[in-house]
Write a protein that holds these residues in place. Structure first.
Motif, PDB file in Angstrom:
ATOM      1  N   GLY A  61       1.166  -0.999   0.104  1.00  7.46           N
ATOM      2  CA  GLY A  61      -0.033   0.146   0.411  1.00  7.46           C
ATOM      3  C   GLY A  61       0.126   1.227  -0.312  1.00  7.46           C
ATOM      4  N   ILE A  62       0.524   2.230  -0.659  1.00  5.38           N
ATOM      5  CA  ILE A  62       0.839   3.572  -0.872  1.00  5.38           C
ATOM      6  C   ILE A  62       0.842   4.702   0.299  1.00  5.38           C
ATOM      7  N   ASP A  63       1.173   4.892   1.008  1.00  2.00           N
ATOM      8  CA  ASP A  63       1.339   6.206   1.853  1.00  2.00           C
ATOM      9  C   ASP A  63       2.322   6.807   2.395  1.00  2.00           C
ATOM     10  N   CYS A  66       5.526   3.699   2.571  1.00  2.00           N
ATOM     11  CA  CYS A  66       5.565   2.958   0.999  1.00  2.00           C
ATOM     12  C   CYS A  66       5.493   4.301   0.039  1.00  2.00           C
ATOM     13  N   PHE A  68       5.665   5.173  -4.091  1.00  2.00           N
ATOM     14  CA  PHE A  68       5.384   4.979  -5.377  1.00  2.00           C
ATOM     15  C   PHE A  68       6.471   4.576  -5.879  1.00  2.00           C
ATOM     16  N   MET A 100      -0.680   9.183 -10.565  1.00  2.00           N
ATOM     17  CA  MET A 100       1.387   9.154 -10.510  1.00  2.00           C
ATOM     18  C   MET A 100       1.824   7.986 -11.256  1.00  2.00           C
TER      19      MET A 100
ATOM     20  N   ARG B 125       0.754   1.349  10.913  1.00  2.00           N
ATOM     21  CA  ARG B 125      -0.690   1.348   9.184  1.00  2.00           C
ATOM     22  C   ARG B 125      -2.225   1.380  10.080  1.00  2.00           C
ATOM     23  N   LEU B 128      -2.820   4.639  11.179  1.00  4.08           N
ATOM     24  CA  LEU B 128      -2.925   5.112  10.273  1.00  4.08           C
ATOM     25  C   LEU B 128      -4.305   5.727   9.316  1.00  4.08           C
ATOM     26  N   LEU B 331      -0.151  13.470  -0.123  1.00  5.22           N
ATOM     27  CA  LEU B 331       1.795  12.265  -0.611  1.00  5.22           C
ATOM     28  C   LEU B 331       2.860  13.617  -1.033  1.00  5.22           C
ATOM     29  N   ASP B 334       3.370  15.261   2.184  1.00  4.14           N
ATOM     30  CA  ASP B 334       3.970  14.980   2.944  1.00  4.14           C
ATOM     31  C   ASP B 334       5.683  14.317   3.373  1.00  4.14           C
ATOM     32  N   GLU B 402       8.368  14.543  -6.582  1.00  5.85           N
ATOM     33  CA  GLU B 402       9.058  13.578  -7.253  1.00  5.85           C
ATOM     34  C   GLU B 402       8.939  13.978  -8.128  1.00  5.85           C
ATOM     35  N   ARG B 403       7.724  14.057  -8.827  1.00  9.02           N
ATOM     36  CA  ARG B 403       7.874  15.002 -10.376  1.00  9.02           C
ATOM     37  C   ARG B 403       8.677  15.908 -10.533  1.00  9.02           C
TER      38      ARG B 403
END
Lengths: 163, 711
Positions: A61-63, A66, A68, A100, B125, B128, B331, B334, B402-403
């Motif tokens: 799972g992407i969070d 972790c 992508f 993404m 998790r 979360l 994301l 974060d 990241e992009r």
């Protein structure tokens, strides 16, 4: 036999591994067990009299723990993005994951709204789900617990992966 | 190779394969059977060809071959994968390495590491997910309630679905009036505190208020400034009850931005806290950044005070961080927080204590330390000042997603010192918080030290804010008009609408004072709408007096981000029968650079409608000029600071000439602001500046005077 790689993506705890387990083994466990890394399962699917072996890549799972990893999408013929209808944040995260993934591949994508055996979060907005579903090639409401639409979602991805 | 050597080296649960080319390998070392379960094709042969038994390994080989082609040293890792073989389930990781001119694949059995990692991540998790659900409930209730309450005259008019949602919500909901007096409690708000509403001698609100007083001293300022807050509170009612509650407080404003209600939502997060306690690291650390959390920070602060140490607290906030989440997603948000925390940490010493104490807030405790050598003649205060300056300077460099998208995350910093500024944990945090608040208000000065002056200024500002609120509600502000001249014909071609505020007959407060307050408090929305309406009304008065000129008005950055701005301008102009070609909007460069997408959409719509656009204060702030090419801009207004010394300052003259030359090339017209002398006018005329305004021609004046002036 034709072999096709497909990936299953989504936020943490939406039920990716459970969907595969239901599809491959026909079983379900209530206990949530987080996936680490990648696990690959195989299962044969027949589409219009063509037998296809699906290599199903179950990705962690992407969070925040972790990120992508686009490397795992290499060679994939199609992918799922799974969301949990009891948790509206998973819809937002699922859409981020789709975007993404779209930076790296143009293959078909299927939206999966899982846990439909449970009541949807009372703040789950059906209109915004429908609007977002239009960004996918198809959308299924599934339950890994009851098996609802699980067979169908994998048959559909096999069909889409055959082009 | 000798397998006992590998065992002696502690390399005991792996397989080492030498790459021979195109899927061919030689087994160098392997000990356990699992390897032959994974790759049965290697059984009985030291050399083998990789078959299709492991899809993951075959896929990783593509990365490995790519790596070997480009590098002749180092290694890459596959990440953990799980493989189901005929006999067992394996958790493995592959490494592609280049050593001694040869290429190797090492496959590590990660059974133990997998279990450890799974154990930690499982708890993290679960937390979360639980948090997500609670957050979503808070957010939904608050959003819906704010929307409905801001429109409805009374709570009785709440529609049925909302009433039912509140009644049946599993989280506690308390609604108060503007003075924090309770209006309604839902059943969950009583049950959270184990109270029976019929017989209780206290209320959920009274308990929440007590908890705030003890645990969150910043609350008073938040209430005074009508800000939102969310965080955890601990409710202890010996001997039976103790609970952790996640609490959110939101002000509800009416359309005129008057405070109507407070909405407080409460969720029992004791189970989450219990889960956290099963892992000490998670209990005291923020799971995202790995930094100490608010609880740990609070403990450290208390210990430092008990030890009677002299220290500083630095309260650090990321400016407009919400925009990052909105623009790039959570994301990315974060990962930006992680990036910011790393940058801050890099600048601190081991003895400094850095914690993440809020969504986009960090705090640092800085103490004198024998381990840190200070420059001769300098003291701890100098060091604190230096750290703050370096952190601020670092934050001017962008972070990248990241992009590879650029994110600007400037920091604002408030600093307080113990024992000079306060003597208790609560008081020192209040002082640092007040300093941070001042740093947020003064864009020019993003680092603020607490002082009693700051406190006085804060109180004065609150009074001013309240006066301004009243002045807007009672329409006590006035629009003045300043003519703009065409330099070649000498005729008035336009006027600029300028806001003026006279709280009493004999006093005035300048727009440089009240506009920033209006921006920061959101009062700019009703004020902006009032100005737009007023300008349109003035244009109708112009028409009656046969004054055929354009009227320009200023639009602030926050107004531009209001997606209803265009609709409002259009509908007001239509309603009052104003020709849109008579309207001009002035925006500053900063709006275009910071809010490009929204500004572009707005400007294109305005252009289509016929409204012209001028860039105000041009030449003072930004060097990014690419927007001039892409946006529908008609005029550049050269800032008065460049005009005032044009006779004496060669640099200013050079800048003005450069702007005029550039504007000619881009076919834009230039208006000079702040012209006060004939010499300035002549210089501008000589270099073909189109228009000018300033005291040399006329000061801003009320409507009646302007009409007389025009005649």
């Amino acid at each position: 036999m034709i072999q096709k790689k497909v990936c299953i993506l989504g936020a943490t705890g939406v039920g990716k591994t459970s969907l595969i387990r239901q599809f491959v083994e026909g079983s379900f466990s209530e206990k949530y067990l987080t996936t680490i890394g990648v696990k690959i399962d195989k299962k044969q699917v027949d589409v219009d009299q063509t037998s296809t072996q699906l290599l199903i890549w179950d990705l962690e799972g992407i969070d925040r723990y972790c990120g992508f990893n686009p490397r795992y999408l290499r060679g994939t013929s199609a992918f799922f993005v799974v969301m949990d209808q009891t948790r509206s944040q998973s819809l937002i995260e699922g859409m981020e994951i789709l975007h993404m993934a779209r930076d790296h591949t143009a293959v078909p994508a299927i939206m999966i709204i899982n846990k439909c055996d449970l009541d949807s979060a009372w703040h789950w907005d059906a209109d915004s789900v429908n609007q977002r579903a239009s960004e996918f090639d198809n959308c299924f409401y599934t339950s890994a617990k009851t098996g609802e639409n699980v067979e169908q979602m994998f048959t559909e991805i096999a069909r889409l992966s055959l082009g | 190779m000798n397998s006992s050597l590998f065992q002696a080296l502690g390399i005991i649960d792996c397989a080492i394969l030498r790459y021979m080319g195109r899927k061919h390998f030689e087994v160098i070392f392997t000990k356990d059977e699992w390897f032959f379960d994974l790759l049965p094709e290697a059984t009985g042969n030291s050399k083998f060809e990789l078959a299709e038994n492991s899809a993951f390994l075959n896929d990783f080989l593509l990365d490995a071959e790519d790596f070997w082609q480009k590098h002749n040293t180092g290694q890459i890792h596959s990440g953990i994968w799980t493989e189901n073989t005929a006999n067992r389930q394996l958790h493995l990781e592959a490494i592609a390495a280049y050593a001694g001119g040869e290429r190797f694949i090492v496959i590590n059995n990660m059974q133990h590491e997998y279990k450890e990692q799974q154990k930690t991540l499982q708890v993290a998790r679960e937390l979360l997910i639980s948090n997500d659900k609670i957050q979503a409930q808070h957010q939904y209730l608050n959003d819906r309630l704010s929307k409905v309450l801001s429109q409805n005259a009374s709570l009785l008019e709440l529609n049925l679905p909302i009433q039912q949602a509140i009644e049946h919500a599993s989280i506690g909901v308390i609604i108060t009036d503007q003075k924090f007096k309770p209006i309604t409690f839902n059943p969950a708000s009583w049950s959270i505190f184990e109270l029976d509403p019929q017989s209780a001698d206290t209320t959920p609100l009274a308990i929440v208020t007590d908890m705030f007083d003890d645990q969150f001293p910043e609350i008073e300022r938040l209430k005074a400034h009508r800000s939102s807050w969310s965080g955890d509170l601990y409710w202890h009612y010996p001997p039976r009850y103790h609970k952790w509650l996640q609490c959110e407080i939101h002000p509800v404003m009416d359309e005129g931005l008057g405070l109507k209600h407070w909405v407080i939502t409460l969720a029992d997060v004791t189970r989450i806290k219990y889960l956290l306690q099963t892992n000490e690291d998670l209990a005291l650390h923020d799971s995202l950044t790995g930094l100490p959390n608010r609880q740990y920070f609070w403990q450290t602060l208390e210990q430092s005070i008990r030890a009677e140490e002299h220290f500083f607290v630095m309260y650090v906030d990321i400016d407009k961080f919400k925009n990052i989440n909105e623009l790039h997603g959570h994301l990315t948000g974060d990962s930006m927080l992680i990036s910011v925390s790393k940058r801050i940490k890099k600048r601190l010493q081991r003895s400094d204590f850095l914690a993440r104490i809020g969504a986009d807030e960090f705090a640092i405790v800085i103490k004198p330390s024998p381990d840190i050598e200070l420059e001769p003649g300098s003291d701890i205060l100098d060091r604190v000042t230096d750290i703050a300056a370096v952190l601020r300077e670092d934050s001017r460099s962008p972070h990248f997603t990241e992009r590879d998208e650029r994110c600007n995350l400037p920091l604002r910093i408030g600093i307080a010192s113990y024992p000079a500024d306060a003597s208790t944990t609560e008081a020192i945090m209040k002082a640092a918080d007040l300093a941070l608040h001042a740093a947020k208000l003064f864009s020019q000065d993003p680092i603020q030290f607490y002082s009693s002056d700051l406190k006085t200024a804060s109180e004065a500002r609150l009074r001013l804010e309240s006066q301004l609120r009243e002045a807007i509600a009672k329409e006590q502000l006035q629009v003045y008009l300043q003519p703009i001249y065409d330099l070649s014909s000498g005729r008035i071609v336009k006027a600029e609408a300028l806001l003026r505020w006279f709280p009493t007959k004999d006093s005035s407060i300048g727009p440089d004072v009240f506009i920033p307050i209006a921006e920061q408090t959101g009062l700019i929305y009703p004020l902006g709408k009032w100005v737009i309406t007023k300008v349109c009304e003035l244009l109708t008065v112009f028409k009656q007096h046969n004054i055929n000129i354009k009227l320009a008005m200023n639009v602030s950055p926050r107004q531009v981000s209001d997606r209803h701005l265009f609709e409002f301008i259009k509908s007001t102009a239509e309603r009052l029968g104003v020709d849109a070609h008579k309207l001009e909007l002035e925006l500053t460069e900063g709006v275009l650079v910071d809010n490009y997408n929204k500004a572009q959409k707005l400007l294109n719509s305005l252009r289509e409608m016929g409204v012209t656009i001028a860039i105000d204060d041009f030449g003072t702030g930004y060097s990014s000029l690419s927007y001039l090419k892409h946006l529908p801009i008609d005029h550049l207004k050269i800032d008065r600071s460049l005009i005032s010394d044009i006779d004496t300052n060669e640099d200013d003259r050079a800048i003005v000439l450069a702007i005029l030359a550039m504007a000619t090339q881009l076919r834009l017209k230039v208006i000079a602001e702040g012209v006060e002398t004939m010499e300035q006018q002549e210089f501008l005329k000589q270099h073909r500046c189109a228009s000018a305004q300033g005291f040399y021609y006329a000061k801003p004046m009320p409507l009646e005077s302007f009409i007389a002036f025009m005649k």
